[in-house]
Design a protein around this motif. Structure first.
Motif, mmCIF file in Angstrom:
data_model
loop_
_atom_site.group_PDB
_atom_site.id
_atom_site.type_symbol
_atom_site.label_atom_id
_atom_site.label_comp_id
_atom_site.label_asym_id
_atom_site.label_seq_id
_atom_site.Cartn_x
_atom_site.Cartn_y
_atom_site.Cartn_z
ATOM 1 N N VAL A 154 38.717 47.305 21.163
ATOM 2 C CA VAL A 154 39.930 47.392 21.967
ATOM 3 C C VAL A 154 39.725 48.423 23.067
ATOM 4 C CG1 VAL A 154 42.361 48.052 21.970
ATOM 5 C CG2 VAL A 154 41.429 46.685 20.092
ATOM 6 N N PHE A 155 39.157 49.536 22.664
ATOM 7 C CA PHE A 155 38.886 50.588 23.629
ATOM 8 C C PHE A 155 37.971 50.057 24.734
ATOM 9 C CE2 PHE A 155 36.059 53.923 25.149
ATOM 10 C CZ PHE A 155 36.999 54.799 25.676
ATOM 11 N N CYS A 156 36.924 49.364 24.278
ATOM 12 C CA CYS A 156 35.930 48.854 25.216
ATOM 13 C C CYS A 156 36.548 47.905 26.238
ATOM 14 C CB CYS A 156 34.829 48.142 24.426
ATOM 15 S SG CYS A 156 33.565 47.428 25.466
ATOM 16 N N SER A 157 37.390 46.977 25.764
ATOM 17 C CA SER A 157 37.914 45.984 26.697
ATOM 18 C C SER A 157 38.945 46.598 27.645
ATOM 19 C CB SER A 157 38.521 44.799 25.947
ATOM 20 O OG SER A 157 39.779 45.152 25.447
ATOM 21 N N LYS A 158 39.455 47.781 27.286
ATOM 22 C CA LYS A 158 40.425 48.394 28.185
ATOM 23 C C LYS A 158 39.782 49.291 29.242
ATOM 24 C CE LYS A 158 44.764 48.177 25.699
ATOM 25 N NZ LYS A 158 45.851 48.913 25.070
ATOM 26 N N SER A 159 38.576 49.762 28.948
ATOM 27 C CA SER A 159 37.918 50.594 29.954
ATOM 28 C C SER A 159 37.364 49.678 31.036
ATOM 29 C CB SER A 159 36.788 51.394 29.307
ATOM 30 O OG SER A 159 35.703 50.543 29.018
ATOM 31 N N PRO A 160 37.379 50.147 32.292
ATOM 32 C CA PRO A 160 36.927 49.265 33.356
ATOM 33 C C PRO A 160 35.464 48.874 33.166
ATOM 34 C CG PRO A 160 37.455 51.479 34.197
ATOM 35 C CD PRO A 160 37.762 51.476 32.758
ATOM 36 N N SER A 161 35.169 47.585 33.289
ATOM 37 C CA SER A 161 33.801 47.118 33.129
ATOM 38 C C SER A 161 33.038 47.390 34.411
ATOM 39 C CB SER A 161 33.794 45.627 32.858
ATOM 40 O OG SER A 161 34.166 44.961 34.040
ATOM 41 N N LYS A 162 31.736 47.166 34.339
ATOM 42 C CA LYS A 162 30.902 47.347 35.521
ATOM 43 C C LYS A 162 31.349 46.376 36.619
ATOM 44 C CE LYS A 162 26.080 46.983 36.856
ATOM 45 N NZ LYS A 162 24.880 46.260 36.437
ATOM 46 N N LEU A 163 31.637 45.127 36.195
ATOM 47 C CA LEU A 163 32.050 44.119 37.172
ATOM 48 C C LEU A 163 33.364 44.522 37.840
ATOM 49 C CD1 LEU A 163 31.222 41.374 38.311
ATOM 50 C CD2 LEU A 163 32.508 40.275 36.492
ATOM 51 N N GLU A 164 34.258 45.067 37.029
ATOM 52 C CA GLU A 164 35.552 45.479 37.560
ATOM 53 C C GLU A 164 35.368 46.589 38.601
ATOM 54 O OE1 GLU A 164 38.179 45.726 34.168
ATOM 55 O OE2 GLU A 164 39.698 46.677 35.445
ATOM 56 N N ASP A 165 34.479 47.508 38.286
ATOM 57 C CA ASP A 165 34.153 48.595 39.219
ATOM 58 C C ASP A 165 33.620 48.053 40.534
ATOM 59 O OD1 ASP A 165 34.857 50.896 38.071
ATOM 60 O OD2 ASP A 165 32.860 51.463 37.340
ATOM 61 N N ILE A 166 32.663 47.137 40.401
ATOM 62 C CA ILE A 166 32.059 46.533 41.595
ATOM 63 C C ILE A 166 33.140 45.872 42.434
ATOM 64 C CG2 ILE A 166 30.501 44.714 42.405
ATOM 65 C CD1 ILE A 166 28.833 45.171 39.843
ATOM 66 N N ASP A 167 34.007 45.101 41.757
ATOM 67 C CA ASP A 167 35.025 44.342 42.481
ATOM 68 C C ASP A 167 36.019 45.259 43.187
ATOM 69 O OD1 ASP A 167 33.814 42.045 41.828
ATOM 70 O OD2 ASP A 167 35.301 41.340 40.390
ATOM 71 N N ARG A 168 36.362 46.337 42.522
ATOM 72 C CA ARG A 168 37.295 47.284 43.123
ATOM 73 C C ARG A 168 36.709 47.851 44.429
ATOM 74 N NH1 ARG A 168 41.633 49.211 39.892
ATOM 75 N NH2 ARG A 168 40.666 48.435 37.985
ATOM 76 N N GLN A 169 35.435 48.185 44.375
ATOM 77 C CA GLN A 169 34.785 48.716 45.581
ATOM 78 C C GLN A 169 34.640 47.639 46.653
ATOM 79 O OE1 GLN A 169 31.240 51.327 44.867
ATOM 80 N NE2 GLN A 169 31.642 50.847 42.725
ATOM 81 N N LEU A 170 34.331 46.408 46.196
ATOM 82 C CA LEU A 170 34.187 45.298 47.148
ATOM 83 C C LEU A 170 35.490 45.053 47.898
ATOM 84 C CD1 LEU A 170 32.055 42.562 45.305
ATOM 85 C CD2 LEU A 170 31.573 43.540 47.549
ATOM 86 N N VAL A 171 36.581 45.030 47.160
ATOM 87 C CA VAL A 171 37.886 44.778 47.780
ATOM 88 C C VAL A 171 38.174 45.841 48.838
ATOM 89 C CG1 VAL A 171 40.378 44.760 47.373
ATOM 90 C CG2 VAL A 171 38.860 43.532 45.806
ATOM 91 N N LYS A 172 37.899 47.084 48.484
ATOM 92 C CA LYS A 172 38.169 48.184 49.407
ATOM 93 C C LYS A 172 37.321 48.028 50.685
ATOM 94 C CE LYS A 172 37.829 53.252 49.455
ATOM 95 N NZ LYS A 172 36.470 53.351 50.025
ATOM 96 N N LEU A 173 36.052 47.713 50.489
ATOM 97 C CA LEU A 173 35.160 47.572 51.644
ATOM 98 C C LEU A 173 35.525 46.365 52.503
ATOM 99 C CD1 LEU A 173 31.786 48.486 49.947
ATOM 100 C CD2 LEU A 173 32.783 49.664 51.921
ATOM 101 N N LEU A 174 35.938 45.275 51.835
ATOM 102 C CA LEU A 174 36.351 44.091 52.598
ATOM 103 C C LEU A 174 37.535 44.445 53.488
ATOM 104 C CD1 LEU A 174 36.127 41.201 49.970
ATOM 105 C CD2 LEU A 174 34.838 41.373 52.103
ATOM 106 N N GLY A 175 38.482 45.174 52.922
ATOM 107 C CA GLY A 175 39.640 45.607 53.700
ATOM 108 C C GLY A 175 39.202 46.418 54.909
ATOM 109 N N GLU A 176 38.240 47.313 54.694
ATOM 110 C CA GLU A 176 37.754 48.141 55.806
ATOM 111 C C GLU A 176 37.035 47.295 56.854
ATOM 112 O OE1 GLU A 176 35.419 51.373 54.259
ATOM 113 O OE2 GLU A 176 37.028 52.048 52.936
ATOM 114 N N ARG A 177 36.285 46.282 56.358
ATOM 115 C CA ARG A 177 35.554 45.442 57.311
ATOM 116 C C ARG A 177 36.523 44.618 58.166
ATOM 117 N NH1 ARG A 177 32.394 41.723 59.575
ATOM 118 N NH2 ARG A 177 30.266 42.466 59.791
ATOM 119 N N ILE A 178 37.541 44.054 57.517
ATOM 120 C CA ILE A 178 38.525 43.254 58.252
ATOM 121 C C ILE A 178 39.219 44.121 59.299
ATOM 122 C CG2 ILE A 178 40.719 42.001 58.026
ATOM 123 C CD1 ILE A 178 39.640 41.145 55.178
#
Lengths: 386, 386
Positions: free
Chosen positions: A2-26
């Motif tokens: 339960v703990f594991c699934s609630k902590s942000p995964s590597k993919l989630e981390d990547i996606d969070r950064q991607l979204v932020k960068l996409l916003g900056e690029r746009i």
């Protein structure tokens, strides 16, 4: 676990950064920053990161498209024409729902009026700033006549029906206030106005529709002013011919007993698209198809002449009449060469885009829950009929 | 200014980070990590960053597609069947060049043999592990006959010609070693094998082609084994019908004097695609068109029957014969319903993809120099004929 699934995964981390960068690029493109990476450097970076070039091309394309739209509501705040009271007559259909969502997202007050709501017409129509008629073609004129008697003289009356001359005429006849015909040149399945043509047929006092047209344009829609007559004539071509070609293809493959699924395995991308369009057509209700084909005497005449062209070409091919076919090719070549520069890159893009989609669909079931339709804008409609 | 243009810009910084993250995301998908962001959280992040949902959808799709291919050469290093000595006969055409690039990128030794290189045939053909015939259909059999006399018995002989029965037969007749017919179901303009169908017609000792088929599959190509007979029959449908429909559309619009550019302004996305396909067809040389239309007696028969279907439907529409049209619709509906689940999302995707491309093309001139064609893989071909 339960703990594991609630902590942000590597993919989630990547996606969070991607979204932020996409916003900056746009934002950077919107500010017209154009200091790009040198293409050799870019190629090295892509290779190094293991990113195929089509991924980067798609990202550039999406980000550039995003930079063209400004869907924010904030610029409307404080305007005297915002928010508007809008009533959609027949807004329970898919196109009506699309407009309801777009209007609601822009902050307007939207009410849907179904066929059983005439008892509330006084409220639904009498207080509206804009009334949009979204009923099937056959019912349009009688609905307009009935609705018009409830409207204030300042109420703007419009419609999204696919024929325009009789509809605009009916609106002008029965309503003395602002009138404008619209024809959104797209069907259900579209998620925004982005790059979609919306035909605008002026009627009377069109400035009352300025806010609506601005809303469409701000979300990427292309307003195309046309007379109702030009519109109706062109629709025989734009809607009638393409529909008829696809209808005929489907009927032919069915009567020939072609194994369509196997043909897809042996298909080119453009054949696959033709089959996909036929599947789409025949997955719908037949009434719209029949309506388009039997439409007006003019549109039936177009189909007759188109089928004559096909018969002549098939006959020329049959006799190996090379000269006739060459002449036909040459005439078409002349006609189309003006649009080649704009349309050729589109087919290249579409072919690549289909390839990417097909490849992704082998893994995308994993991701399905993250995209569509849970990401649709929240519906806050005052729906009288559900 | 010189200093300024050499220091990395903000956009360059963003792009560098984006590329790195994309690489990480693709790797994460390839490792089947599926711990995604909750969709409500994702929606908030996108809104906050000003990223429209279509941008994110496209990124997910591209990254998922990228995760399906493994174009790396490294796994071939040390294999006894790598690198191969390959000679492409007629490899100066666009399809030949595509194969030359793919083979070169995979580390193989590629030589191109043009029509004036028969004096070097001893070297070009006598030492090859694989010979691929890429000449126009009309010349294929005579080229195969002539080339076969130079081949070692262990040389694998293949072709990429769009008819298969006579070609595979000729290869089997004139060459006693490994034989296999290929038909890549795509045209020039494609930049990789991703999701492209490649028809494989077995001939003799097919294991000699294992490395080639693996190369195609590893880059995303779909191998479709078919008998030459089935292939040729299906091509009448897959190539012949779609080509004929598009050809007829173009000729019809030209003879009717339709203002095609104006029709695009008033068009739906799918009509626009039909016009784009017609532009593409009529922008090419007419010889391929005529060849496809006059092809074989069977394919001419198909066009005749297709045009009869169109005539019958146009006539039914003309008499408003609703029952006939309904029956035709129903037959096609039955035939197509098996492929609807796979093809319907494709049309939705294509329509959105076209919208995004059109929107981007209004700003993309800024970016044109960063994408295509400077990013094509470097050509290291030993080109005898340039």
């Amino acid at each position: 676990m339960v703990f594991c699934s609630k902590s942000p995964s590597k993919l989630e981390d990547i996606d969070r950064q991607l979204v932020k960068l996409l916003g900056e690029r746009i934002a950077a493109i919107a500010e017209e920053q154009s200091n790009h990476m040198n293409s050799a450097v870019l190629k090295t970076e892509l290779d190094h990161a293991g990113v195929p070039e089509f991924v980067w091309r798609n990202l550039l394309t999406s980000a550039a498209a995003a930079a063209t739209i400004t869907p924010s509501v904030t610029e409307d705040l404080g305007r005297t024409d915002w928010p508007q009271q809008v009533t959609l007559i027949g807004g329970t259909g898919k196109m009506g729902q699309f407009f309801a969502e777009q209007l609601t997202c822009a902050g307007h007050q939207v009410r849907i009026m179904g066929r059983d709501d005439w008892d509330d017409a006084e409220v639904l129509l009498g207080n509206a700033d804009l009334v949009m008629v979204c009923v099937p073609t056959q019912q349009a004129v009688s609905v307009i006549k009935k609705a018009a008697s409830y409207l204030r003289e300042t109420t703007a009356l419009t419609d999204i029906i696919s024929i325009k001359a009789p509809i605009v005429e009916a609106m002008l006849t029965y309503h003395s206030g602002p009138v404008m015909g619209l024809h959104p040149m797209f069907g259900p399945g579209i998620s925004s106005f982005l790059s979609q043509n919306v035909v605008v047929c002026p009627g009377r006092s069109e400035t009352a529709f300025d806010w609506l047209l601005r809303l469409i344009e701000r979300n990427g829609g292309k307003l195309r002013t046309s007379s109702a007559t030009e519109h109706d004539r062109m629709m025989g071509t734009v809607q009638g011919i393409r529909h008829f070609m696809t209808f005929g293809l489907g009927v032919f493959l069915a009567t020939e007993g072609v194994d369509v699924a196997r043909s897809l395995e042996l298909s080119s991308p453009l054949y696959r698209l033709a089959i996909a369009q036929a599947s789409r057509l025949f997955a719908q209700n037949d009434s719209l198809s029949l309506e388009i084909m039997m439409g007006s005497p003019e549109s039936r005449g177009i189909l007759q002449r188109l089928s004559t062209t096909y018969a002549q070409l098939a006959s020329a091919a049959s006799c190996c009449d090379r000269d006739s076919l060459k002449r036909a090719f040459e005439i078409a070549h002349q006609t189309f060469q003006t649009v080649v520069p704009q349309t050729l890159p589109e087919t290249d893009h579409i072919i690549e885009s289909l390839s990417v989609f097909l490849a992704a669909s082998t893994v995308e079931s994993l991701e399905a829950d993250c995209v569509q339709p849970s990401m649709q804008p929240p519906r806050k409609l005052n729906r009288i009929v559900s």
